[in-house]
Design an enzyme around this catalytic site. Structure first.
Site, mmCIF file in Angstrom:
data_model
loop_
_atom_site.group_PDB
_atom_site.id
_atom_site.type_symbol
_atom_site.label_atom_id
_atom_site.label_comp_id
_atom_site.label_asym_id
_atom_site.label_seq_id
_atom_site.Cartn_x
_atom_site.Cartn_y
_atom_site.Cartn_z
ATOM 1 N N HIS A 31 29.644 36.404 46.214
ATOM 2 C CA HIS A 31 28.380 36.702 46.889
ATOM 3 C C HIS A 31 27.559 37.729 46.109
ATOM 4 O O HIS A 31 28.095 38.574 45.389
ATOM 5 C CB HIS A 31 28.624 37.208 48.314
ATOM 6 C CG HIS A 31 29.379 38.499 48.382
ATOM 7 N ND1 HIS A 31 28.788 39.725 48.166
ATOM 8 C CD2 HIS A 31 30.686 38.755 48.628
ATOM 9 C CE1 HIS A 31 29.689 40.681 48.279
ATOM 10 N NE2 HIS A 31 30.856 40.117 48.559
ATOM 11 N N GLU A 39 36.842 37.952 52.397
ATOM 12 C CA GLU A 39 37.293 39.055 51.555
ATOM 13 C C GLU A 39 38.652 39.549 52.047
ATOM 14 O O GLU A 39 39.019 39.344 53.205
ATOM 15 C CB GLU A 39 36.242 40.185 51.613
ATOM 16 C CG GLU A 39 36.562 41.449 50.833
ATOM 17 C CD GLU A 39 36.801 41.201 49.360
ATOM 18 O OE1 GLU A 39 37.864 40.630 49.030
ATOM 19 O OE2 GLU A 39 35.952 41.602 48.539
#
Length: 250
Positions: A11, A89
């Site tokens: 990202h 994550e």
């Protein structure tokens, strides 16, 4: 020889990357710079002639919005997308929300490096009554208590990413679909370690820059042949070095 390509994108910069905080499963959005990085990644993929049949991302909006911006630049906003918490994550436990440099001043650079990059090292755990515990979040309502992390190491992140790769993503690639994955620094490090058969020591030093397409090429047996970033090599190296320096005391 038939070559299959896979594109990975970490990202774009998030608001907490910008503030140098441990983010983990906290659902922070892209910064203005991060939106620009995502759009630039999409433009680059378009210039290089890439298009896709299916996309994967996490259930965190910094990855989802990165994917949206990439697909928008490719004029593929219609593309089917599967979102999974297994691509989230790594969970940073009680460190989530803390400033990395301030944490390094308190505990020392080496301890923070181990928390960030040690293979089997877990940060301090959250408690279940902490508002940051994912059991309080409706997007994880279908997970069992055992699946809900209080903290994670990279090793534990691998334990959820790699089965998802083998059982869900790889079969689509084998059926001939062109795949893009927009995810996070550590979920992508987990996959890269597996694909490249990296040692625990090697993965400790690997830093994936934000918003830069990483291309893997596979042979007909779906073994990785090579990988490379798209874009300016010097800029990419500088971005990777900046990621490495985030966890150091000022």
């Amino acid at each position: 020889m038939a070559v299959t390509k896979l594109v990975l994108v970490r990202h774009g910069e998030s608001q907490w990357n910008n503030e140098n905080r441990f983010t983990g499963w906290y659902d922070v959005d892209l910064s203005e710079k991060g939106v620009g990085e995502a759009k630039a990644a999409g433009k680059l993929l378009k210039e290089e002639g890439y298009s896709f049949d299916f996309a994967y991302t996490s259930v965190l909006k910094r990855a989802i919005h990165t994917l949206w911006n990439v697909l928008d630049e490719l004029d593929q906003a219609w593309l089917p997308v599967e979102k999974s918490w297994k691509l989230n994550e790594r969970h940073y436990g009680a460190l989530q929300g803390l400033n990395k440099a301030e944490t390094a001043e308190k505990y020392g650079d080496e301890q923070v490096k181990q928390w960030r990059r040690g293979f089997a090292v877990t940060p301090p755990e959250l408690t279940k009554d902490d508002e940051r515990y994912p059991g309080h979040d409706p997007r994880y309502a279908q997970l069992t208590e055992k699946e809900l992390p209080l903290t994670e190491s990279l090793a534990l992140t691998i334990d959820r990413v790699i089965p998802y790769w083998n059982e869900t993503i790889l079969p689509r690639m084998k059926s001939g679909e062109r795949i893009i994955i927009a995810a996070h620094g550590n979920s992508l490090r987990a996959l890269v370690k597996y694909l490249d058969n990296m040692s625990e020591e090697e993965i400790l030093e690997l830093n994936i820059p934000t918003g830069v397409p990483l291309v893997y090429e596979f042979d007909e047996n779906f073994k990785p042949i090579k990988h490379y970033y798209l874009g300016n090599a010097d800029e990419i190296a500088a971005k990777a070095a900046a990621v490495a320096n985030q966890g150091k005391a000022k």
